[in-house]
Design an enzyme around this catalytic site. Structure first.
Site, PDB file in Angstrom:
ATOM      1  N   ASP A   1       6.804   1.388   2.019  1.00  0.00           N
ATOM      2  CA  ASP A   1       6.561   0.399   0.957  1.00  0.00           C
ATOM      3  C   ASP A   1       7.462   0.705  -0.247  1.00  0.00           C
ATOM      4  OD1 ASP A   1       3.912   1.118   2.426  1.00  0.00           O
ATOM      5  OD2 ASP A   1       3.525  -0.875   1.635  1.00  0.00           O
TER       6      ASP A   1
ATOM      7  N   ASP B   1       0.859  -1.209   0.000  1.00  0.00           N
ATOM      8  CA  ASP B   1       0.000   0.000   0.000  1.00  0.00           C
ATOM      9  C   ASP B   1       0.889   1.251   0.000  1.00  0.00           C
ATOM     10  OD1 ASP B   1      -0.740   0.626   3.532  1.00  0.00           O
ATOM     11  OD2 ASP B   1       0.971  -0.422   2.611  1.00  0.00           O
TER      12      ASP B   1
HETATM   13  O1  RIB Z   1       2.579   0.385  10.808  1.00  0.00           O
HETATM   14  C1  RIB Z   1       3.444   0.446   9.699  1.00  0.00           C
HETATM   15  C2  RIB Z   1       2.779  -0.114   8.481  1.00  0.00           C
HETATM   16  O2  RIB Z   1       1.621   0.654   8.151  1.00  0.00           O
HETATM   17  C3  RIB Z   1       3.692  -0.019   7.237  1.00  0.00           C
HETATM   18  O3  RIB Z   1       3.386  -1.067   6.366  1.00  0.00           O
HETATM   19  C4  RIB Z   1       3.288   1.291   6.618  1.00  0.00           C
HETATM   20  O4  RIB Z   1       3.526   1.325   5.215  1.00  0.00           O
HETATM   21  C5  RIB Z   1       1.803   1.289   6.872  1.00  0.00           C
HETATM   22  O5  RIB Z   1       1.184   0.508   5.858  1.00  0.00           O
HETATM   23 CA    CA Z   2       2.836  -0.603   4.043  1.00  0.00          CA
END
Ligand code: RIB
Ligand code: CA
Length: 310
Positions: A17, A12
């Site tokens: 990411d 996401d």
């Molecule tokens: O809590 C961190 C996660 O939540 C990570 O994957 C960040 O990209 C968000 O998706």
């Molecule tokens: Ca993420």
């Protein structure tokens, strides 16, 4: 007969990411273990429309090879709009403006693709790297439980097992975004390695070290390193008051390829779906299918992240 190995990266984007995807660009030797690499979007840090577009843009900038692209669920398992974390990741999910790659049409939804693999019975084994809410995997498990037989292992970035959360004081964001989905996945008996906030606190990008070029990747001239530097620079500019950038998703990538750098506690895990603790991940103090990462070799993991961004 050896099974065909498939890696599905469910993401996401989201700034961390994006760094995780940059690492994969340079981990092609490790990726060689898979005959198919598939990227799937999911809503979470921002809407699916944005995360899907961000994923396409990032894959294009990195010239990351893939065999399939999948579009994830528009909404949570209960059909609700995803919460977002644009206050952290930036408007539309990234602090860096990227050139817009045109969207391919008629992509299968992720859970449909996994179902099709089962129906086609092509002697495959799937490894899942889950970097966002667990909606896609939960939809696949609910709609066709037999797909479990295809799944070799799952690395989940998610949960706050023995520490406080980051979405609320109880819940980590990926779990909080879809607790019903997370409950389905953790209780599925799949072989899961869980990278929770428990092991994210000591492995970060430090603002001063970054701008003083103390990381190897800041001195590299290759495209993925330059992209990572632009992204991190934009993050610190978006957050002038922050001295660190979390690397939760990059740590999950290291778990996928170097799982011996972590210490695990095997547990059965359930997820609270009611307020006020909605999204709390609860180890049941019973030996189970979830390998909760409770510690890591933080210097080694940071060096591995730095090296894979270089
Ligand atoms: O809590 C961190 C996660 O939540 C990570 O994957 C960040 O990209 C968000 O998706
Ligand atoms: Ca993420």
């Amino acid at each position: 007969m050896n099974k065909k190995q498939i890696l599905i990266v469910d993401t996401d984007p989201g700034v961390d990411d994006a760094l995780a995807l940059s690492m994969l660009k340079n981990l092609n030797q490790k990726l060689g273990a898979y005959e198919k690499i598939i990227y799937s979007s999911i809503g979470g840090n921002t809407s699916l429309k944005n995360t899907h577009q961000n994923m396409l843009n990032i894959l294009d900038i990195l010239s990351l090879n893939y065999d399939n692209l999948l579009k994830g669920s528009e909404s949570t398992l209960l059909g609700e709009k995803f919460v977002d974390a644009e206050h952290y990741h930036g408007i539309n999910g990234l602090t860096l403006e990227l050139q817009k790659k045109s969207k391919p049409h008629n992509l299968l939804e992720t859970y449909e693709y996994i179902q099709q693999l089962y129906i086609d019975k092509k002697n495959v084994e799937i490894t899942l790297l889950m970097l966002g809410p667990l909606t896609n995997l939960a939809k696949a498990l609910i709609s066709m439980p037999e797909i479990s037989s295809l799944i070799r292992s799952v690395v989940v970035m998610g949960g706050a097992f023995y520490v406080s959360g980051n979405a609320t004081k109880y819940a980590e964001f990926n779990i909080y975004a879809d607790p019903e989905a997370a409950n389905i996945v953790f209780r599925s008996e799949l072989a899961i390695k869980a990278i929770g906030l428990d092991v994210c606190q000591d492995v970060v990008i430090n603002r001063n070290k970054f701008y003083d070029s103390q990381y190897l990747f800041t001195k590299s001239k290759n495209s993925s390193s330059k992209f990572a530097c632009s992204l991190i620079d934009s993050f610190f500019k978006f957050h002038p008051d922050r001295s660190e950038m979390s690397l939760c998703d990059p740590i999950a990538v290291i778990c996928l390829f170097h799982d011996n750098e972590f210490v695990y506690n095997m547990q059965e895990v359930i997820v609270e779906t009611n307020e006020p603790k909605r999204g709390l991940t609860i180890p049941l103090n019973k030996n189970g299918n979830v390998a909760i990462a409770t510690d890591l070799n933080s210097i080694k993991v940071m060096n591995l992240i730095d090296k894979s961004l270089t």
